[in-house]
Motif scaffolding. Sequence first.
Motif, PDB file in Angstrom:
ATOM      1  N   TYR A  19     -47.563 -24.278 -10.625  1.00 43.52           N
ATOM      2  CA  TYR A  19     -47.732 -25.637 -10.912  1.00 43.52           C
ATOM      3  C   TYR A  19     -46.879 -26.324 -11.910  1.00 43.52           C
ATOM      4  O   TYR A  19     -46.160 -27.369 -11.805  1.00 43.52           O
ATOM      5  CB  TYR A  19     -49.465 -25.897 -11.366  1.00 43.52           C
ATOM      6  CG  TYR A  19     -49.608 -26.957 -12.005  1.00 43.52           C
ATOM      7  CD1 TYR A  19     -49.842 -28.167 -11.152  1.00 43.52           C
ATOM      8  CD2 TYR A  19     -49.723 -27.455 -13.382  1.00 43.52           C
ATOM      9  CE1 TYR A  19     -50.221 -29.602 -11.662  1.00 43.52           C
ATOM     10  CE2 TYR A  19     -50.006 -28.725 -13.747  1.00 43.52           C
ATOM     11  CZ  TYR A  19     -50.126 -29.723 -12.988  1.00 43.52           C
ATOM     12  OH  TYR A  19     -50.416 -30.862 -13.350  1.00 43.52           O
ATOM     13  N   MET A  20     -46.550 -25.514 -13.088  1.00 40.25           N
ATOM     14  CA  MET A  20     -45.649 -26.013 -13.992  1.00 40.25           C
ATOM     15  C   MET A  20     -44.341 -25.779 -13.688  1.00 40.25           C
ATOM     16  O   MET A  20     -43.227 -26.663 -14.097  1.00 40.25           O
ATOM     17  CB  MET A  20     -45.839 -25.181 -15.463  1.00 40.25           C
ATOM     18  CG  MET A  20     -47.044 -25.460 -16.126  1.00 40.25           C
ATOM     19  SD  MET A  20     -47.454 -26.881 -16.584  1.00 40.25           S
ATOM     20  CE  MET A  20     -46.113 -27.397 -17.865  1.00 40.25           C
ATOM     21  N   GLN A  21     -43.861 -25.054 -12.888  1.00 39.42           N
ATOM     22  CA  GLN A  21     -42.556 -24.984 -12.023  1.00 39.42           C
ATOM     23  C   GLN A  21     -42.420 -26.159 -11.132  1.00 39.42           C
ATOM     24  O   GLN A  21     -41.326 -26.575 -10.816  1.00 39.42           O
ATOM     25  CB  GLN A  21     -42.205 -23.670 -11.470  1.00 39.42           C
ATOM     26  CG  GLN A  21     -40.748 -23.523 -10.879  1.00 39.42           C
ATOM     27  CD  GLN A  21     -40.708 -22.302 -10.498  1.00 39.42           C
ATOM     28  OE1 GLN A  21     -41.064 -21.187 -10.733  1.00 39.42           O
ATOM     29  NE2 GLN A  21     -39.694 -21.953  -9.017  1.00 39.42           N
ATOM     30  N   GLN A  22     -43.455 -26.567 -10.691  1.00 38.75           N
ATOM     31  CA  GLN A  22     -43.446 -27.791  -9.582  1.00 38.75           C
ATOM     32  C   GLN A  22     -42.939 -27.391  -8.495  1.00 38.75           C
ATOM     33  O   GLN A  22     -42.461 -28.116  -7.505  1.00 38.75           O
ATOM     34  CB  GLN A  22     -42.996 -28.875 -10.298  1.00 38.75           C
ATOM     35  CG  GLN A  22     -43.303 -29.654 -11.476  1.00 38.75           C
ATOM     36  CD  GLN A  22     -42.550 -30.675 -12.056  1.00 38.75           C
ATOM     37  OE1 GLN A  22     -42.338 -31.475 -11.545  1.00 38.75           O
ATOM     38  NE2 GLN A  22     -42.244 -30.699 -13.586  1.00 38.75           N
ATOM     39  N   ILE A  23     -43.453 -26.282  -7.813  1.00 36.34           N
ATOM     40  CA  ILE A  23     -43.323 -25.819  -6.427  1.00 36.34           C
ATOM     41  C   ILE A  23     -43.956 -26.460  -5.558  1.00 36.34           C
ATOM     42  O   ILE A  23     -45.033 -27.195  -5.858  1.00 36.34           O
ATOM     43  CB  ILE A  23     -43.245 -24.381  -6.268  1.00 36.34           C
ATOM     44  CG1 ILE A  23     -44.698 -23.993  -6.287  1.00 36.34           C
ATOM     45  CG2 ILE A  23     -42.185 -23.569  -7.309  1.00 36.34           C
ATOM     46  CD1 ILE A  23     -44.807 -22.274  -5.918  1.00 36.34           C
ATOM     47  N   SER A  24     -43.411 -26.521  -4.249  1.00 37.09           N
ATOM     48  CA  SER A  24     -44.530 -27.380  -3.246  1.00 37.09           C
ATOM     49  C   SER A  24     -45.456 -26.539  -2.713  1.00 37.09           C
ATOM     50  O   SER A  24     -46.652 -27.091  -2.438  1.00 37.09           O
ATOM     51  CB  SER A  24     -43.577 -27.578  -2.114  1.00 37.09           C
ATOM     52  OG  SER A  24     -42.384 -28.483  -2.386  1.00 37.09           O
ATOM     53  N   ASP A  25     -45.516 -25.316  -2.486  1.00 40.42           N
ATOM     54  CA  ASP A  25     -46.580 -24.430  -1.726  1.00 40.42           C
ATOM     55  C   ASP A  25     -46.977 -23.634  -2.900  1.00 40.42           C
ATOM     56  O   ASP A  25     -46.968 -22.303  -2.917  1.00 40.42           O
ATOM     57  CB  ASP A  25     -45.751 -23.552  -0.588  1.00 40.42           C
ATOM     58  CG  ASP A  25     -45.430 -24.503   0.333  1.00 40.42           C
ATOM     59  OD1 ASP A  25     -45.638 -25.487   0.713  1.00 40.42           O
ATOM     60  OD2 ASP A  25     -44.208 -24.080   0.856  1.00 40.42           O
ATOM     61  N   VAL A  26     -48.047 -24.096  -3.352  1.00 43.48           N
ATOM     62  CA  VAL A  26     -48.737 -23.521  -4.743  1.00 43.48           C
ATOM     63  C   VAL A  26     -49.753 -22.533  -4.036  1.00 43.48           C
ATOM     64  O   VAL A  26     -50.203 -22.794  -2.988  1.00 43.48           O
ATOM     65  CB  VAL A  26     -49.283 -24.366  -5.815  1.00 43.48           C
ATOM     66  CG1 VAL A  26     -48.329 -25.078  -6.246  1.00 43.48           C
ATOM     67  CG2 VAL A  26     -49.982 -25.303  -5.267  1.00 43.48           C
ATOM     68  N   THR A  27     -50.261 -21.391  -4.751  1.00 41.39           N
ATOM     69  CA  THR A  27     -51.033 -20.564  -4.190  1.00 41.39           C
ATOM     70  C   THR A  27     -52.534 -20.912  -5.064  1.00 41.39           C
ATOM     71  O   THR A  27     -52.614 -20.740  -5.946  1.00 41.39           O
ATOM     72  CB  THR A  27     -50.897 -19.048  -4.635  1.00 41.39           C
ATOM     73  OG1 THR A  27     -49.557 -18.857  -3.982  1.00 41.39           O
ATOM     74  CG2 THR A  27     -51.929 -18.083  -3.932  1.00 41.39           C
ATOM     75  N   SER A 115     -40.963 -25.928 -15.928  1.00 43.69           N
ATOM     76  CA  SER A 115     -41.168 -24.840 -16.584  1.00 43.69           C
ATOM     77  C   SER A 115     -41.203 -23.478 -15.645  1.00 43.69           C
ATOM     78  O   SER A 115     -41.910 -23.510 -14.948  1.00 43.69           O
ATOM     79  CB  SER A 115     -42.645 -24.919 -17.466  1.00 43.69           C
ATOM     80  OG  SER A 115     -42.665 -25.859 -18.060  1.00 43.69           O
ATOM     81  N   TYR A 116     -40.193 -22.845 -15.902  1.00 40.21           N
ATOM     82  CA  TYR A 116     -40.082 -21.507 -15.190  1.00 40.21           C
ATOM     83  C   TYR A 116     -40.376 -20.276 -15.860  1.00 40.21           C
ATOM     84  O   TYR A 116     -39.978 -19.824 -16.882  1.00 40.21           O
ATOM     85  CB  TYR A 116     -38.451 -21.390 -14.778  1.00 40.21           C
ATOM     86  CG  TYR A 116     -37.737 -22.275 -14.035  1.00 40.21           C
ATOM     87  CD1 TYR A 116     -37.769 -22.388 -12.477  1.00 40.21           C
ATOM     88  CD2 TYR A 116     -37.322 -23.499 -14.589  1.00 40.21           C
ATOM     89  CE1 TYR A 116     -37.376 -23.293 -11.681  1.00 40.21           C
ATOM     90  CE2 TYR A 116     -36.777 -24.544 -13.429  1.00 40.21           C
ATOM     91  CZ  TYR A 116     -36.901 -24.466 -12.172  1.00 40.21           C
ATOM     92  OH  TYR A 116     -36.378 -25.453 -11.447  1.00 40.21           O
ATOM     93  N   PHE A 117     -41.502 -19.723 -15.689  1.00 45.63           N
ATOM     94  CA  PHE A 117     -42.176 -18.452 -16.142  1.00 45.63           C
ATOM     95  C   PHE A 117     -41.262 -17.335 -15.601  1.00 45.63           C
ATOM     96  O   PHE A 117     -41.670 -17.368 -14.466  1.00 45.63           O
ATOM     97  CB  PHE A 117     -43.790 -18.785 -16.009  1.00 45.63           C
ATOM     98  CG  PHE A 117     -44.502 -19.579 -16.854  1.00 45.63           C
ATOM     99  CD1 PHE A 117     -44.755 -19.122 -18.134  1.00 45.63           C
ATOM    100  CD2 PHE A 117     -44.519 -20.771 -16.596  1.00 45.63           C
ATOM    101  CE1 PHE A 117     -45.640 -20.119 -18.954  1.00 45.63           C
ATOM    102  CE2 PHE A 117     -45.243 -21.618 -17.475  1.00 45.63           C
ATOM    103  CZ  PHE A 117     -45.636 -21.409 -18.862  1.00 45.63           C
ATOM    104  N   VAL A 130     -38.705 -20.999 -19.471  1.00 42.06           N
ATOM    105  CA  VAL A 130     -37.748 -21.570 -19.689  1.00 42.06           C
ATOM    106  C   VAL A 130     -37.856 -23.134 -19.290  1.00 42.06           C
ATOM    107  O   VAL A 130     -38.192 -23.339 -18.147  1.00 42.06           O
ATOM    108  CB  VAL A 130     -36.545 -20.848 -18.952  1.00 42.06           C
ATOM    109  CG1 VAL A 130     -35.052 -21.741 -19.080  1.00 42.06           C
ATOM    110  CG2 VAL A 130     -36.167 -19.490 -19.193  1.00 42.06           C
ATOM    111  N   LEU A 131     -37.530 -23.902 -20.156  1.00 33.87           N
ATOM    112  CA  LEU A 131     -37.612 -25.465 -19.858  1.00 33.87           C
ATOM    113  C   LEU A 131     -36.350 -25.899 -19.368  1.00 33.87           C
ATOM    114  O   LEU A 131     -35.284 -25.929 -20.021  1.00 33.87           O
ATOM    115  CB  LEU A 131     -38.214 -26.270 -21.057  1.00 33.87           C
ATOM    116  CG  LEU A 131     -39.527 -25.665 -21.729  1.00 33.87           C
ATOM    117  CD1 LEU A 131     -39.737 -26.498 -22.980  1.00 33.87           C
ATOM    118  CD2 LEU A 131     -40.537 -25.723 -20.796  1.00 33.87           C
ATOM    119  N   ILE A 132     -36.354 -26.529 -18.149  1.00 32.58           N
ATOM    120  CA  ILE A 132     -35.163 -27.063 -17.403  1.00 32.58           C
ATOM    121  C   ILE A 132     -35.578 -28.556 -17.347  1.00 32.58           C
ATOM    122  O   ILE A 132     -36.396 -28.850 -16.213  1.00 32.58           O
ATOM    123  CB  ILE A 132     -34.738 -26.471 -16.289  1.00 32.58           C
ATOM    124  CG1 ILE A 132     -34.580 -25.024 -16.860  1.00 32.58           C
ATOM    125  CG2 ILE A 132     -33.597 -27.248 -15.606  1.00 32.58           C
ATOM    126  CD1 ILE A 132     -33.260 -24.779 -17.553  1.00 32.58           C
TER     127      ILE A 132
END
Length: 364
Positions: A19-27, A115-117, A130-132
């Motif tokens: 969610y924090m990476q904001q991907i389309s297909d979350v689990t 936010s990339y964990f 990593v915040l981008i």
Amino acid sequence: MDISRAGVEPAVVKFYRQYMQQISDVTYPPGNLLVKQDVQDSLYKYFFDGSQNKFLPPPRYQARILKRIIEEIEKSCRDPDQDQVSDRLMEHMGYLATIPRQPDSDEAQQMLVHSYFPPLPLDEPGVRPVLIKEARNLLSRGTNVGLRTWEAALHLGWYLTVQRPDLVRDKTVFELGAGTGFLSLLCAGQLGAAHVVATDGLAHVCDILQANVDLNRDNYNGSGSGSGTGPGTGPDPGTSSLFRAPEVRLLDWTDRPELDRVIAEAKASGVRYDLAIGADITYHPDILRPLAELLGVLKDHFPGMAILISATIRSDTFAQFTSICRNEVGFKVVELPCNIPDGLRCSGLFHSVATEIKIVSLER
């Protein structure tokens, strides 16, 4: 904020990282887990409460995720007296519905913090992202390619974190075509590099790169309520000392005098580059030979330096690049295995591998 300290199930932690990476297909976690009131309380606090985390995804993304969460909870309700959607989640859904929707074209150009964990265990406390700040949905072309983080960078980041962290820890890292700075920031933070030089050939990209360096420096120092540090908690003593801000530098691969200055300054200060990295930097045929020659010069001056290049295979340019490296610059090209697991074992740096991604080591 560190959701792993909330005592939630690993499935919720993975959901949070996606969610924090904001991907389309979350689990999504299973409904029988989402229906629990303590889980819903954690979802509101970590996913939707802006007073706890200033780097939450934008309202439209939040609304899409929250709508599905509510649907899953409602489907899993068995006892009307016990099972229900929490008032705070419902109130937040109502609030999101009042926010005017932006045109798709405007939203695509927005620079937002993702936010990339790193892919560390889901129950490990103190894992910082990593915040981008980037425009991930922008159709990148020309000088826009450095405005988003590409899959090959995430792939190489996964490899370095899981398979070869020894290549980075306490080492000096030189990144070519750093773009948003994801790899350089991962090396400087979680992977504990001694020093990182992040270079790009475009001045406006270097400006964005520097802004992301500043963003992560502030987050590690605890000067904001970011996704790594909650409000009022200060920096995590176990991780804040690891971050050494990368040096940002403009470097045109065809500018040999500037490359000579970089090398001369390094040697004058006693710096030895241990690792050179680049991700998705072989996409244009005109830059392949200058890139290969530059890597050859670096290897001449720093013979012990490892060189890793990652690329998504969209055309034949990567094959052309490796051919130049092999036949004209004298490198041995070694393809490295990177096998990312499925399910809960994949715990960070989420990206698609539907299109082939390769990582090669250039050796001689």
